[in-house]
Scaffold this motif. Structure first.
Motif, PDB file in Angstrom:
ATOM      1  N   PHE A 150       0.848  -1.673   0.308  1.00  0.00           N
ATOM      2  CA  PHE A 150       0.344  -0.212  -0.210  1.00  0.00           C
ATOM      3  C   PHE A 150       1.128   1.158  -0.307  1.00  0.00           C
ATOM      4  CE2 PHE A 150      -2.963  -3.104   1.470  1.00  0.00           C
ATOM      5  CZ  PHE A 150      -4.144  -2.878   0.888  1.00  0.00           C
ATOM      6  N   LEU A 151       0.486   2.103  -0.785  1.00  0.00           N
ATOM      7  CA  LEU A 151       1.129   3.685  -0.265  1.00  0.00           C
ATOM      8  C   LEU A 151       0.777   4.633   0.385  1.00  0.00           C
ATOM      9  CD1 LEU A 151       3.087   5.719  -1.554  1.00  0.00           C
ATOM     10  CD2 LEU A 151       1.285   5.818  -3.246  1.00  0.00           C
ATOM     11  N   ILE A 152       0.619   4.716   1.210  1.00  0.00           N
ATOM     12  CA  ILE A 152       0.150   5.680   2.548  1.00  0.00           C
ATOM     13  C   ILE A 152       0.175   7.208   2.744  1.00  0.00           C
ATOM     14  CG2 ILE A 152      -0.189   6.423   4.990  1.00  0.00           C
ATOM     15  CD1 ILE A 152      -0.189   3.383   5.818  1.00  0.00           C
ATOM     16  N   ILE A 153      -0.344   8.425   1.728  1.00  0.00           N
ATOM     17  CA  ILE A 153       0.226   9.898   1.969  1.00  0.00           C
ATOM     18  C   ILE A 153      -0.732  10.012   2.710  1.00  0.00           C
ATOM     19  CG2 ILE A 153      -0.281  11.432   0.254  1.00  0.00           C
ATOM     20  CD1 ILE A 153       0.008   9.608  -2.350  1.00  0.00           C
ATOM     21  N   GLY A 154       0.172  11.024   3.857  1.00  0.00           N
ATOM     22  CA  GLY A 154      -0.547  11.939   4.389  1.00  0.00           C
ATOM     23  C   GLY A 154      -0.301  13.678   4.181  1.00  0.00           C
ATOM     24  N   ALA A 155      -1.718  14.466   4.551  1.00  0.00           N
ATOM     25  CA  ALA A 155      -1.721  15.292   3.995  1.00  0.00           C
ATOM     26  C   ALA A 155      -2.430  16.535   5.391  1.00  0.00           C
ATOM     27  CB  ALA A 155      -2.239  16.114   2.773  1.00  0.00           C
ATOM     28  N   PRO A 156      -1.920  17.836   5.525  1.00  0.00           N
ATOM     29  CA  PRO A 156      -2.266  18.956   6.791  1.00  0.00           C
ATOM     30  C   PRO A 156      -3.583  19.792   6.101  1.00  0.00           C
ATOM     31  CG  PRO A 156      -0.175  19.750   6.614  1.00  0.00           C
ATOM     32  CD  PRO A 156      -0.141  18.580   5.048  1.00  0.00           C
ATOM     33  N   LEU A 157      -4.492  19.783   6.771  1.00  0.00           N
ATOM     34  CA  LEU A 157      -4.856  21.133   6.115  1.00  0.00           C
ATOM     35  C   LEU A 157      -4.892  22.121   7.150  1.00  0.00           C
ATOM     36  CD1 LEU A 157      -9.275  19.305   6.539  1.00  0.00           C
ATOM     37  CD2 LEU A 157      -7.659  19.315   4.395  1.00  0.00           C
ATOM     38  N   VAL A 158      -5.128  23.569   5.987  1.00  0.00           N
ATOM     39  CA  VAL A 158      -4.386  24.252   6.472  1.00  0.00           C
ATOM     40  C   VAL A 158      -5.943  25.534   6.079  1.00  0.00           C
ATOM     41  CG1 VAL A 158      -2.666  23.633   5.747  1.00  0.00           C
ATOM     42  CG2 VAL A 158      -3.689  24.951   4.061  1.00  0.00           C
ATOM     43  N   SER A 165      -1.608  31.894   5.528  1.00  0.00           N
ATOM     44  CA  SER A 165      -2.909  30.239   5.772  1.00  0.00           C
ATOM     45  C   SER A 165      -1.461  29.544   7.179  1.00  0.00           C
ATOM     46  CB  SER A 165      -2.434  29.279   4.602  1.00  0.00           C
ATOM     47  OG  SER A 165      -0.240  29.235   4.801  1.00  0.00           O
ATOM     48  N   ARG A 166      -1.956  29.125   7.482  1.00  0.00           N
ATOM     49  CA  ARG A 166      -1.668  28.318   8.546  1.00  0.00           C
ATOM     50  C   ARG A 166      -2.777  26.632   9.228  1.00  0.00           C
ATOM     51  NH1 ARG A 166      -4.963  27.556  13.576  1.00  0.00           N
ATOM     52  NH2 ARG A 166      -7.260  28.903  13.356  1.00  0.00           N
ATOM     53  N   VAL A 167      -1.704  26.244   9.863  1.00  0.00           N
ATOM     54  CA  VAL A 167      -1.990  24.571  10.076  1.00  0.00           C
ATOM     55  C   VAL A 167      -3.730  24.521  10.893  1.00  0.00           C
ATOM     56  CG1 VAL A 167      -1.305  22.179  11.146  1.00  0.00           C
ATOM     57  CG2 VAL A 167       0.246  23.885   9.298  1.00  0.00           C
ATOM     58  N   SER A 168      -4.049  23.715  10.576  1.00  0.00           N
ATOM     59  CA  SER A 168      -5.663  23.359  11.109  1.00  0.00           C
ATOM     60  C   SER A 168      -5.737  22.713  11.854  1.00  0.00           C
ATOM     61  CB  SER A 168      -6.786  23.853  10.294  1.00  0.00           C
ATOM     62  OG  SER A 168      -6.502  21.706   9.604  1.00  0.00           O
ATOM     63  N   GLY A 169      -4.647  21.660  11.830  1.00  0.00           N
ATOM     64  CA  GLY A 169      -4.263  20.589  12.803  1.00  0.00           C
ATOM     65  C   GLY A 169      -5.285  19.762  12.313  1.00  0.00           C
ATOM     66  N   ILE A 170      -5.482  19.577  11.381  1.00  0.00           N
ATOM     67  CA  ILE A 170      -6.920  18.753  10.829  1.00  0.00           C
ATOM     68  C   ILE A 170      -5.767  17.545   9.722  1.00  0.00           C
ATOM     69  CG2 ILE A 170      -8.458  17.466   9.213  1.00  0.00           C
ATOM     70  CD1 ILE A 170     -10.039  20.420  10.429  1.00  0.00           C
ATOM     71  N   GLU A 171      -5.980  16.351  10.179  1.00  0.00           N
ATOM     72  CA  GLU A 171      -4.769  15.565   8.991  1.00  0.00           C
ATOM     73  C   GLU A 171      -5.633  14.213   8.753  1.00  0.00           C
ATOM     74  OE1 GLU A 171      -1.894  14.191  11.817  1.00  0.00           O
ATOM     75  OE2 GLU A 171      -1.577  15.690  12.247  1.00  0.00           O
ATOM     76  N   VAL A 172      -5.036  14.057   7.032  1.00  0.00           N
ATOM     77  CA  VAL A 172      -5.690  13.273   6.206  1.00  0.00           C
ATOM     78  C   VAL A 172      -4.996  12.759   5.895  1.00  0.00           C
ATOM     79  CG1 VAL A 172      -7.607  14.819   6.083  1.00  0.00           C
ATOM     80  CG2 VAL A 172      -6.490  14.946   4.686  1.00  0.00           C
ATOM     81  N   TYR A 173      -5.384  11.512   5.905  1.00  0.00           N
ATOM     82  CA  TYR A 173      -4.473   9.801   5.499  1.00  0.00           C
ATOM     83  C   TYR A 173      -4.968   8.994   3.867  1.00  0.00           C
ATOM     84  CZ  TYR A 173      -1.353  11.679   9.056  1.00  0.00           C
ATOM     85  OH  TYR A 173      -0.835  11.724   9.804  1.00  0.00           O
ATOM     86  N   THR A 174      -4.787   8.941   3.293  1.00  0.00           N
ATOM     87  CA  THR A 174      -4.853   7.673   2.260  1.00  0.00           C
ATOM     88  C   THR A 174      -4.294   7.081   2.515  1.00  0.00           C
ATOM     89  OG1 THR A 174      -4.210   8.824   0.349  1.00  0.00           O
ATOM     90  CG2 THR A 174      -6.126   9.629   1.215  1.00  0.00           C
ATOM     91  N   ALA A 175      -4.699   5.557   1.799  1.00  0.00           N
ATOM     92  CA  ALA A 175      -3.688   4.624   2.181  1.00  0.00           C
ATOM     93  C   ALA A 175      -4.421   3.544  -0.113  1.00  0.00           C
ATOM     94  CB  ALA A 175      -4.112   3.561   2.443  1.00  0.00           C
ATOM     95  N   ARG A 176      -3.011   3.991  -0.781  1.00  0.00           N
ATOM     96  CA  ARG A 176      -4.183   2.883  -1.861  1.00  0.00           C
ATOM     97  C   ARG A 176      -3.270   1.530  -2.456  1.00  0.00           C
ATOM     98  NH1 ARG A 176      -2.554   2.359  -6.985  1.00  0.00           N
ATOM     99  NH2 ARG A 176      -4.115   3.116  -8.441  1.00  0.00           N
ATOM    100  N   SER A 177      -3.749   1.375  -2.501  1.00  0.00           N
ATOM    101  CA  SER A 177      -3.473  -0.675  -2.618  1.00  0.00           C
ATOM    102  C   SER A 177      -2.658  -0.565  -4.030  1.00  0.00           C
ATOM    103  CB  SER A 177      -4.212  -1.816  -3.016  1.00  0.00           C
ATOM    104  OG  SER A 177      -3.315  -3.109  -3.496  1.00  0.00           O
ATOM    105  N   LEU A 178      -1.570  -1.117  -4.286  1.00  0.00           N
ATOM    106  CA  LEU A 178      -0.036  -1.219  -5.080  1.00  0.00           C
ATOM    107  C   LEU A 178      -0.050  -2.522  -5.629  1.00  0.00           C
ATOM    108  CD1 LEU A 178       2.774   1.230  -3.305  1.00  0.00           C
ATOM    109  CD2 LEU A 178       0.904   1.833  -4.943  1.00  0.00           C
ATOM    110  N   TYR A 179      -1.077  -3.347  -5.310  1.00  0.00           N
ATOM    111  CA  TYR A 179      -1.042  -4.511  -5.464  1.00  0.00           C
ATOM    112  C   TYR A 179      -1.440  -4.646  -6.774  1.00  0.00           C
ATOM    113  CZ  TYR A 179      -1.485  -9.393  -6.347  1.00  0.00           C
ATOM    114  OH  TYR A 179      -1.732 -10.317  -6.800  1.00  0.00           O
ATOM    115  N   PRO A 180      -1.593  -3.886  -8.249  1.00  0.00           N
ATOM    116  CA  PRO A 180      -1.866  -4.483  -9.415  1.00  0.00           C
ATOM    117  C   PRO A 180       0.002  -3.461  -9.521  1.00  0.00           C
ATOM    118  CG  PRO A 180      -3.306  -2.751  -9.060  1.00  0.00           C
ATOM    119  CD  PRO A 180      -2.814  -2.783  -7.942  1.00  0.00           C
ATOM    120  N   GLU A 181       0.094  -2.675  -9.089  1.00  0.00           N
ATOM    121  CA  GLU A 181       1.360  -2.254  -9.827  1.00  0.00           C
ATOM    122  C   GLU A 181       2.656  -3.801  -9.721  1.00  0.00           C
ATOM    123  OE1 GLU A 181      -0.067  -0.619  -8.145  1.00  0.00           O
ATOM    124  OE2 GLU A 181      -0.782   1.284 -10.014  1.00  0.00           O
TER     125      GLU A 181
END
Length: 496
Positions: A150-158, A165-181
């Protein structure tokens, strides 16, 4: 020290070709695999980052900078669009969202990966990734969960306040399967190794053809060298092309031709020398017979002649006898050299032959014998008598008493041992004892012997297909050993 068995030239060439191809195929396949893997993963990562940024843009403007659990769930659901998982974090609140209804993500076996727990949670997201995202940066990492990459990507919401702009403190993380690759990468690796294996097989075939063309002249050269060593001086090899192997073939042919010329000359010279010796010896027999008769008369009258004349008469008689012996020995040697010497085989009791040899020459009292009760053998008694007479005569003249003759027999061989108890032969003399005209001491340059006695004895032993050797006995004295087959073969090859 002998070395162990080694691979032949063909095997070494094939091994070198195969090893070179294997190394080349491995390097090429490995390089292609790494390059393709990196390209696939980089394209997938770039696409995932781009999609994540696009989904982040849909979240602006934020409804509230301090969302509750429901709002976090909405954020996570927005980020989970497509075939991925999402996790929204605010302070100590974690909300996970899976992919929307529809076909499951690709996984080993073709279905949704089995998970014993949430794919994204506070335990599965690493602390390093959390710290990087909390600092206001977008970060990613690759992980393997239950056999699926899996590929896990993390990003902050501003939030934007007063053009800042300032960091809001909210974080989001997404996970995508790399099995086809991963499957694509594995497919590429399999194809790379298959191509490498095919290339190695092709290289082995090419190596077989190459070694065959290279080794054919080498084998021909080896065969020709063996024939040349066996005496086939007219052996030549075909010259093909103009490469280094052709140069070797030409050199071999030139060397063989030169060797044939020299050997032919030597053989002609040797034949001429043998013919000369034989002719001279035969021509000398008639005048020597007359000289011998005159010498006998002089010897009978020597006692009645004055002392100077008597001494001269005895000297003439002795030298005439020596010259007669030398001529007879030369004639005998010429027969051996020309290959006309033959055996006259008879079945005799060897225990009677030895005493007869000693008795005829008046040596019975001077020589001790050790004989079995009976030992019958088929041999040429005249030639055996000549050999024994020569060995015993040498022991009496040049050794010290007692001189002994020992006879032993077994079902296949008879052995004569003649020894004296003198100082023996010097170590430098032993290898040359049977050489023609060899004298153990320069002081004995003039002696009663012709210098051919032991050479003739050895030839007589070989004519019987036996052998004659010499050594020094452990307790002193020279020891000559004559070993003959008990039942010598007839000239036509049959055995009695």
């Amino acid at each position: 020290m002998t070395s162990g068995p080694s691979l032949g030239l063909r095997a070494r060439l094939l091994f070198a070709f195969a090893l070179l191809c294997a190394v080349t195929a491995a390097a090429v396949a490995g390089g292609l695999y790494v390059q393709a893997r990196n390209d696939i993963l980089e394209r997938t990562q770039d696409a995932a980052l781009k999609a994540t940024k696009e989904r982040l843009e849909t979240l602006f403007p934020l409804r509230t900078p301090a969302p509750d659990r429901i709002e976090l769930g909405a954020i996570a659901a927005t980020m989970a669009e497509g075939n991925s998982y999402a996790l929204a974090v605010y302070r100590e609140e974690y909300v996970e969202a899976g992919p929307p209804p529809g076909p499951p993500p690709t996984a080993p076996g073709g279905g949704r990966p089995d998970r014993n727990g949430p794919l994204l949670s506070s335990e599965t997201v690493s602390a390093d990734l959390r710290r990087t995202v909390a600092a206001g940066e977008i970060a990613w990492q690759r992980v393997v969960r239950e056999g699926t990459p899996f590929l896990i990507i993390g990003a902050p919401l501003v939030t934007v306040e007063q053009d800042r702009s300032r960091v809001s403190g909210i974080e989001v993380y997404t996970a995508r399967s790399l099995y086809p690759e991963q499957r694509s990468i594995d497919w590429l690796a399999t194809r790379a190794w298959l191509i490498g294996g095919a290339a190695m097989a092709f290289a082995v075939v090419v190596a077989l053809l190459a070694t065959r063309s290279v080794l054919r002249p080498v084998r021909e050269l080896g065969r020709a060298a063996r024939l040349l060593g066996e005496g086939e001086l007219r052996t030549r090899i075909a010259v093909r092309g103009s490469d280094e192997l052709a140069d070797v073939a030409r050199t071999f042919n030139d060397t063989a031709a030169e060797l044939e010329r020299h050997v032919t000359q030597l053989r002609e010279m040797e034949a001429d020398a043998r013919r000369f010796v034989a002719d001279v010896s035969h021509e000398l027999r008639t005048p020597l017979a007359a000289l011998a008769a005159v010498a006998e008369v002089l010897d009978d009258e020597a006692v009645r002649l004055p002392e100077p004349a008597g001494k001269a008469a005895r000297l003439v008689t002795q030298e005439t006898l020596n010259l007669t012996t030398l001529v007879n020995d030369l004639i005998e040697i010429s027969r051996f050299d020309s290959g006309v010497a033959a055996l006259s085989l008879n079945e005799v009791d060897v225990t009677e032959l030895v005493p007869a040899t000693l008795r005829v020459r008046g040596w019975s009292d001077a020589v001790r014998t050790e004989l079995p009760a009976s030992a019958t053998a088929r041999l040429d008694p005249r030639r055996v008598d000549v050999v024994l007479a020569n060995l015993v005569g040498n022991a009496l003249r040049h050794g010290e008493p007692p001189v002994s003759v020992r006879l032993t027999a077994d079902p296949h061989w008879i052995t004569f041992e003649v020894r004296d108890h003198g100082p023996g032969l010097d170590a430098s003399v032993l290898p040359h004892a049977f050489d023609r005209f060899y004298k153990a001491s320069a002081a004995r340059a003039r002696s009663e012997g012709s210098g051919l006695g032991l050479a003739i004895a050895l030839e007589n032993a070989r004519l019987h297909r036996g052998d004659l050797t010499v050594a020094n006995a452990p307790d002193g004295g020279a020891l000559f050993t004559l070993r003959l087959p008990r039942w010598a073969a007839d000239p036509d090859g049959a055995s009695a």
